[in-house]
Motif scaffolding. Structure first.
Motif, PDB file in Angstrom:
ATOM      1  N   VAL A   1       1.374  14.262 -18.014  1.00  0.00           N
ATOM      2  CA  VAL A   1       1.641  14.648 -20.004  1.00  0.00           C
ATOM      3  C   VAL A   1       0.363  16.168 -19.976  1.00  0.00           C
ATOM      4  O   VAL A   1       0.152  17.208 -20.151  1.00  0.00           O
ATOM      5  N   ILE A   2      -0.445  15.645 -19.261  1.00  0.00           N
ATOM      6  CA  ILE A   2      -1.392  16.470 -19.191  1.00  0.00           C
ATOM      7  C   ILE A   2      -1.489  18.090 -18.236  1.00  0.00           C
ATOM      8  O   ILE A   2      -1.937  18.776 -19.047  1.00  0.00           O
ATOM      9  N   ASP A   3      -1.562  17.922 -17.353  1.00  0.00           N
ATOM     10  CA  ASP A   3      -0.160  19.442 -16.323  1.00  0.00           C
ATOM     11  C   ASP A   3       0.123  19.222 -16.807  1.00  0.00           C
ATOM     12  O   ASP A   3       0.280  21.544 -17.057  1.00  0.00           O
ATOM     13  N   ALA A   4       1.077  19.220 -18.127  1.00  0.00           N
ATOM     14  CA  ALA A   4       2.394  20.171 -18.614  1.00  0.00           C
ATOM     15  C   ALA A   4       1.174  21.399 -20.009  1.00  0.00           C
ATOM     16  O   ALA A   4       1.423  22.296 -19.981  1.00  0.00           O
ATOM     17  N   ALA A   5       0.545  19.987 -20.451  1.00  0.00           N
ATOM     18  CA  ALA A   5      -0.121  21.027 -21.670  1.00  0.00           C
ATOM     19  C   ALA A   5      -1.076  22.077 -21.295  1.00  0.00           C
ATOM     20  O   ALA A   5      -0.908  23.369 -21.751  1.00  0.00           O
ATOM     21  N   GLY A   6      -1.877  22.220 -20.246  1.00  0.00           N
ATOM     22  CA  GLY A   6      -1.444  23.281 -19.472  1.00  0.00           C
ATOM     23  C   GLY A   6      -3.386  23.835 -19.880  1.00  0.00           C
ATOM     24  O   GLY A   6      -3.833  25.112 -19.694  1.00  0.00           O
ATOM     25  N   THR A   7      -4.262  22.298 -20.541  1.00  0.00           N
ATOM     26  CA  THR A   7      -5.178  23.291 -21.034  1.00  0.00           C
ATOM     27  C   THR A   7      -6.074  22.384 -20.863  1.00  0.00           C
ATOM     28  O   THR A   7      -6.102  20.622 -20.783  1.00  0.00           O
ATOM     29  N   PRO A   8      -7.695  21.849 -21.341  1.00  0.00           N
ATOM     30  CA  PRO A   8      -8.469  20.985 -21.331  1.00  0.00           C
ATOM     31  C   PRO A   8      -8.116  19.863 -22.288  1.00  0.00           C
ATOM     32  O   PRO A   8      -8.217  19.867 -23.483  1.00  0.00           O
TER      33      PRO A   8
ATOM     34  N   GLU B   1       7.088  18.768 -22.340  1.00  0.00           N
ATOM     35  CA  GLU B   1       7.363  19.780 -22.832  1.00  0.00           C
ATOM     36  C   GLU B   1       7.138  20.594 -23.927  1.00  0.00           C
ATOM     37  O   GLU B   1       6.256  21.475 -24.449  1.00  0.00           O
ATOM     38  N   GLY B   2       7.027  19.541 -25.551  1.00  0.00           N
ATOM     39  CA  GLY B   2       6.454  19.809 -26.612  1.00  0.00           C
ATOM     40  C   GLY B   2       4.793  20.180 -26.912  1.00  0.00           C
ATOM     41  O   GLY B   2       4.474  21.168 -27.461  1.00  0.00           O
ATOM     42  N   LEU B   3       4.479  19.463 -26.205  1.00  0.00           N
ATOM     43  CA  LEU B   3       2.824  19.830 -26.472  1.00  0.00           C
ATOM     44  C   LEU B   3       2.563  21.456 -25.663  1.00  0.00           C
ATOM     45  O   LEU B   3       1.277  21.676 -25.596  1.00  0.00           O
ATOM     46  N   ARG B   4       3.330  21.293 -24.111  1.00  0.00           N
ATOM     47  CA  ARG B   4       3.020  22.307 -23.684  1.00  0.00           C
ATOM     48  C   ARG B   4       3.242  24.281 -24.866  1.00  0.00           C
ATOM     49  O   ARG B   4       2.860  24.324 -23.978  1.00  0.00           O
ATOM     50  N   GLY B   5       4.039  23.991 -25.642  1.00  0.00           N
ATOM     51  CA  GLY B   5       5.036  25.014 -26.988  1.00  0.00           C
ATOM     52  C   GLY B   5       3.163  24.738 -27.716  1.00  0.00           C
ATOM     53  O   GLY B   5       3.440  25.387 -28.512  1.00  0.00           O
ATOM     54  N   HIS B   6       3.197  23.403 -27.891  1.00  0.00           N
ATOM     55  CA  HIS B   6       2.033  23.612 -29.415  1.00  0.00           C
ATOM     56  C   HIS B   6       0.821  23.892 -29.102  1.00  0.00           C
ATOM     57  O   HIS B   6       0.248  24.743 -29.562  1.00  0.00           O
ATOM     58  N   VAL B   7       0.178  23.732 -27.393  1.00  0.00           N
ATOM     59  CA  VAL B   7      -0.815  24.538 -26.814  1.00  0.00           C
ATOM     60  C   VAL B   7      -0.962  26.073 -27.024  1.00  0.00           C
ATOM     61  O   VAL B   7      -1.591  27.033 -28.008  1.00  0.00           O
TER      62      VAL B   7
ATOM     63  N   LEU C   1       0.532  10.661 -37.554  1.00  0.00           N
ATOM     64  CA  LEU C   1       0.510  10.275 -36.361  1.00  0.00           C
ATOM     65  C   LEU C   1       1.662  10.710 -35.026  1.00  0.00           C
ATOM     66  O   LEU C   1       2.212  11.379 -34.522  1.00  0.00           O
ATOM     67  N   ILE C   2       2.183   9.409 -35.815  1.00  0.00           N
ATOM     68  CA  ILE C   2       3.242   9.528 -35.054  1.00  0.00           C
ATOM     69  C   ILE C   2       4.741  10.374 -35.151  1.00  0.00           C
ATOM     70  O   ILE C   2       5.463  10.572 -34.954  1.00  0.00           O
ATOM     71  N   GLY C   3       4.890  10.450 -36.796  1.00  0.00           N
ATOM     72  CA  GLY C   3       5.763  11.583 -36.973  1.00  0.00           C
ATOM     73  C   GLY C   3       5.486  12.520 -36.875  1.00  0.00           C
ATOM     74  O   GLY C   3       6.552  13.092 -36.633  1.00  0.00           O
ATOM     75  N   ARG C   4       3.960  13.579 -36.764  1.00  0.00           N
ATOM     76  CA  ARG C   4       3.970  14.141 -36.245  1.00  0.00           C
ATOM     77  C   ARG C   4       4.271  14.815 -34.986  1.00  0.00           C
ATOM     78  O   ARG C   4       4.514  15.224 -34.365  1.00  0.00           O
ATOM     79  N   THR C   5       3.518  13.633 -34.003  1.00  0.00           N
ATOM     80  CA  THR C   5       3.856  14.074 -32.952  1.00  0.00           C
ATOM     81  C   THR C   5       5.328  13.577 -32.612  1.00  0.00           C
ATOM     82  O   THR C   5       6.141  14.705 -30.965  1.00  0.00           O
ATOM     83  N   GLY C   6       6.262  12.957 -33.043  1.00  0.00           N
ATOM     84  CA  GLY C   6       7.277  13.189 -32.959  1.00  0.00           C
ATOM     85  C   GLY C   6       7.931  14.203 -32.913  1.00  0.00           C
ATOM     86  O   GLY C   6       8.952  14.699 -32.693  1.00  0.00           O
ATOM     87  N   GLY C   7       7.416  15.451 -34.051  1.00  0.00           N
ATOM     88  CA  GLY C   7       7.988  16.264 -34.619  1.00  0.00           C
ATOM     89  C   GLY C   7       7.564  17.599 -33.578  1.00  0.00           C
ATOM     90  O   GLY C   7       8.823  18.691 -33.357  1.00  0.00           O
ATOM     91  N   LEU C   8       7.008  17.431 -31.552  1.00  0.00           N
ATOM     92  CA  LEU C   8       6.766  18.006 -31.608  1.00  0.00           C
ATOM     93  C   LEU C   8       7.647  17.902 -30.131  1.00  0.00           C
ATOM     94  O   LEU C   8       7.601  18.546 -29.201  1.00  0.00           O
ATOM     95  N   LEU C   9       8.459  16.310 -30.253  1.00  0.00           N
ATOM     96  CA  LEU C   9       9.683  16.049 -28.375  1.00  0.00           C
ATOM     97  C   LEU C   9      10.652  16.656 -28.642  1.00  0.00           C
ATOM     98  O   LEU C   9      11.202  17.896 -29.366  1.00  0.00           O
TER      99      LEU C   9
END
Length: 334
Positions: free
Chosen positions: A205-212, A146-152, A53-61
């Motif tokens: 984070v939630i607002d930036a993701a732009g998805t439910p 920012e990373g989660l926005r790009g991931h979504v 979980l931590i490494g996977r999410t770290g890759g999104l930063l």
């Protein structure tokens, strides 16, 4: 409660995230086969560093590289092989999802660690958890957002007919809020994060993701009001850890969706997976105790296992997902 458009169909079931094994193609086939109404992108931590979980999410930063040091993830001075591995694994997983679900047109869920669980796990380059530095926590939150926005967006490009639901895994959030996260020495704890600060950063984070977005917290004392007012559409929690019904009832009445973890992640002493009737009964009994009408249950509630299934056998994991799926169908027919 007023009418609400939920980002999942009535009677849906989904997984929390992890599955056993190392074969992403097989894991994705299982998820799409057993959870056709609300599949998720499976995580396979058995593949090693970068799949956790931590490494996977770290890759999104974004602009905040991570690396492994003495078995722990920390902020790195520059991108290296550990970061490349984490990103390559996720890219491979997304490609497999696109290959198998190219024509899929419903909701699909992806998971990542939330900002506080990430801050409580990642270490600073000089040592010590990132959580100890409020400025670093703010920087981490911005990078994650920012990373989660790009991931979504990446998931949407691969599955143009699907709708994306984001799950933020925050098992450390209750401990962060009351100052129970231990320091590196183990002799002390980090200062508690104020509720308003936590709400603001989680909302960022939630607002930036732009998805439910739903927040998953497999711990006691889930801060339901904070999660709801931060903008989450739902909360995923273990029904076995719910001791006080009033906060949960208030959150549901205020419009928070519930991903109800009602099936054990490991076989009980009997050695068999729960039946769909047993899983449905557990959800139904809680709902009846809360006092809400049955017709509302199937729309507002998604049935899930208690947590990730990485520690289960493949046979048990598949059986639990099937039980959750059929339990959701049972509840939608009432």
């Amino acid at each position: 409660m007023t009418d609400h458009a939920w980002p999942w169909p009535a009677g849906a079931a989904t997984g929390i995230g992890s599955l056993p094994g190392t074969d992403i193609a097989e894991a994705q086939r299982i998820v799409l086969g057993e959870l056709p109404a609300f599949p998720h992108l499976p995580e396979l931590p058995a593949r090693g560093p970068g799949a956790d979980l931590i490494g996977r999410t770290g890759g999104l930063l974004v602009d905040l590289p991570v690396e492994l040091y003495a078995g722990r993830w920390r902020i790195a001075p520059r991108p290296g092989r550990d970061l490349r591995r984490a990103r390559d694994l996720l890219e491979r997983d997304l490609d497999q999802l696109a290959e198998q679900a190219e024509e899929y047109a419903g909701p699909v869920k992806v998971q990542a660690a939330g900002p506080f669980t990430l801050a409580a796990a990642l270490e600073l380059p000089i040592g010590g958890k990132l959580l100890r530095d409020p400025g670093a926590v703010r920087d981490l939150t911005g990078s994650l957002a920012e990373g989660l926005r790009g991931h979504v967006e990446a998931v949407r490009r691969r599955l143009p007919r699907a709708s994306v639901v984001l799950q933020l895994d925050e098992p450390s959030l209750p401990a962060v809020l009351v100052g129970r996260v231990p320091t590196e020495s183990g002799f002390g704890t980090h200062r508690a994060v104020e509720t308003e600060v936590a709400r603001t950063l989680l909302r960022t984070v939630i607002d930036a993701a732009g998805t439910p977005t739903v927040v998953h917290c497999c711990a006691p004392d889930v801060p339901l009001e904070l999660i709801r007012t931060a903008g989450a559409v739902g909360v995923a929690l273990d029904l076995g850890l719910v001791t006080d019904l009033d906060p949960l009832g208030e959150a549901i009445d205020a419009g928070l969706g519930l991903l109800a973890a009602a099936a054990p992640t490991l076989p009980p002493s009997a050695g068999r997976a729960p039946t769909s009737a047993e899983v449905a009964d557990r959800v139904r009994q809680l709902w009846d105790r809360l006092g809400f009408p049955r017709r509302q249950l199937a729309e507002q509630v998604v049935v899930t296992p208690a947590c990730g299934l990485a520690g289960a056998t493949p046979q048990y994991a598949r059986a639990v997902l099937a039980a959750c799926r059929d339990a959701g169908r049972r509840l939608s027919e009432e």
